[in-house]
Design a protein around this motif. Sequence first.
Motif, short mmCIF file in Angstrom:
data_model
loop_
_atom_site.label_atom_id
_atom_site.label_comp_id
_atom_site.label_asym_id
_atom_site.label_seq_id
_atom_site.Cartn_x
_atom_site.Cartn_y
_atom_site.Cartn_z
N ALA A 3 2.95 -9.29 1.60
CA ALA A 3 3.35 -8.46 0.45
C ALA A 3 2.42 -7.27 0.28
CB ALA A 3 3.37 -9.31 -0.83
N ARG A 4 1.12 -7.49 0.45
CA ARG A 4 0.16 -6.39 0.32
C ARG A 4 0.36 -5.35 1.43
NH1 ARG A 4 -2.27 -5.41 -4.13
NH2 ARG A 4 -4.05 -4.60 -3.04
N GLN A 56 3.11 -4.61 2.78
CA GLN A 56 4.36 -3.90 2.50
C GLN A 56 4.23 -2.95 1.30
OE1 GLN A 56 7.01 -4.03 4.53
NE2 GLN A 56 5.65 -5.26 5.78
N TYR A 79 3.40 -3.84 -1.92
CA TYR A 79 3.68 -4.44 -3.22
C TYR A 79 2.40 -4.50 -4.04
CZ TYR A 79 4.79 -7.79 -6.83
OH TYR A 79 4.96 -8.41 -8.03
N SER A 80 2.49 -4.12 -5.30
CA SER A 80 1.35 -4.19 -6.21
C SER A 80 1.81 -4.88 -7.49
CB SER A 80 0.83 -2.79 -6.54
OG SER A 80 -0.19 -2.87 -7.49
N ALA A 81 0.97 -5.75 -8.02
CA ALA A 81 1.30 -6.47 -9.24
C ALA A 81 1.00 -5.66 -10.48
CB ALA A 81 0.54 -7.78 -9.28
#
Length: 160
Positions: free
Chosen positions: A33-34, A36, A38-40
């Motif tokens: 995810a990182r 790609q 993606y950030s929370a």
Amino acid sequence: MSATLPVKTDTLPWAVKLLGGMLLLILMGVGFARLQGYSAQEADAATVWQRDLIFTDGPEGTVLVIDASSKKEIAKFEGEQGFLRSTLRALVRERRREGMGPETPLNLIGRADGRLTLLDPSTRQRIDLEAFGPTNAAVFGNLRFAGQAKEANQPSFPKH
């Protein structure tokens, strides 16, 4: 007669193997995810107000706050002021690391959801002040109207 003890060939119990496998899958998922992008981090709420401020060292260890548009001193912090000093120190350290001076003002931003952000536009460093609790955020939040005439913030009533 000699008794033989059973020899265990499996050194880890199945539960430990299962937990280890699940942990490995979670770490692989987070890593993917990182990679790609993606950030929370939540998107910022709309900006309701912004005040550009310059913080300088004053005499006897004080911190002076200057409104960038009027160039007037609007506040003076004396004494320890640990949260204010450590917050400013973090931003100044980044400016020095990038070879920048203190001439660009910091942006104190009030958001529609009530959050406060202190942004350094020259380094793009930001500090979300609500993360440090309401008391610490209020140190900066009180600068929103600091130095403005009380009459400007009060409704006017006719004199009798």
